[in-house]
Design a protein around this motif. Structure first.
Motif, PDB file in Angstrom:
ATOM      1  N   CYS A  36       0.958  -1.285  -0.319  1.00  0.00           N
ATOM      2  CA  CYS A  36       0.014  -0.106  -0.164  1.00  0.00           C
ATOM      3  C   CYS A  36       0.739   2.049   0.142  1.00  0.00           C
ATOM      4  N   ALA A  48       0.312   4.905  -7.321  1.00  0.00           N
ATOM      5  CA  ALA A  48      -0.007   4.123  -8.260  1.00  0.00           C
ATOM      6  C   ALA A  48      -1.925   4.452  -8.487  1.00  0.00           C
ATOM      7  N   GLY A  58      -6.289   0.453  -7.201  1.00  0.00           N
ATOM      8  CA  GLY A  58      -4.885  -0.141  -6.489  1.00  0.00           C
ATOM      9  C   GLY A  58      -4.597  -0.079  -5.347  1.00  0.00           C
ATOM     10  N   ARG A  59      -4.788   1.751  -5.153  1.00  0.00           N
ATOM     11  CA  ARG A  59      -4.471   2.161  -3.886  1.00  0.00           C
ATOM     12  C   ARG A  59      -5.153   1.273  -2.926  1.00  0.00           C
ATOM     13  N   LEU A 116       2.296   1.430  -3.620  1.00  0.00           N
ATOM     14  CA  LEU A 116       1.912   2.537  -4.341  1.00  0.00           C
ATOM     15  C   LEU A 116       1.588   3.664  -4.199  1.00  0.00           C
TER      16      LEU A 116
END
Length: 148
Positions: free
Chosen positions: A31, A39, A43-44, A34
């Motif tokens: 995390c 990102a 995705g996060r 990202l």
């Protein structure tokens, strides 16, 4: 809760709790990478949810040890808010229910207990909660309840 030598204890397997902590650390690192790398938001979010779920599972597996204790006076159940003791006269039923999950039957231990204020509660434990077969635990609890 004082420890008694003849008490029976069931807990989540220590290996699984350790894996949950390792997974939580890995998900938190993922995390952070990202977020710091800019990102995409999806995705996060996915990494954040994975980290929170794994940390919750690891904390629960650590705090709720032992999950279930049976002794001469009754049963004690541990959770995130501490331990609750239920004397044998307040344990109304001990049974194993079989639930179909993902195409197979999964045994779940159920205890019907009365709280201090007289309300009935259903406590449900799976193999991961107990670290043992729910059928074997039910048999041991039934024997212990009859020897009170």
């Amino acid at each position: 809760m004082t420890a008694q030598p003849d008490a029976m204890r069931w807990s989540p397997p220590a290996v699984l709790v350790g894996l949950a902590w390792a997974g939580a650390a890995g998900a938190a690192t993922w995390c952070w990478l990202l977020i710091s790398g800019g990102a995409d938001p999806a995705g996060r979010l996915l990494a954040g949810v994975a980290a929170v779920l794994l940390f919750t599972a690891a904390i629960f597996g650590t705090v709720a040890r032992p999950r279930l204790v049976a002794e001469a006076a009754g049963v004690t159940v541990r959770g995130l808010r501490g331990a609750q003791h239920h004397p044998w006269p307040r344990v109304r039923a001990i049974r194993v229910m079989r639930i179909r999950r993902f195409g197979r039957e999964v045994p779940m231990l159920e205890l019907d207990v009365l709280d201090d204020d007289g309300r009935e509660r259903l406590l449900v434990f799976g193999r991961l909660d107990l670290g043992d077969d729910p059928d074997a635990v039910a048999e041991a609890l039934t024997r212990a309840s009859q020897h009170r």
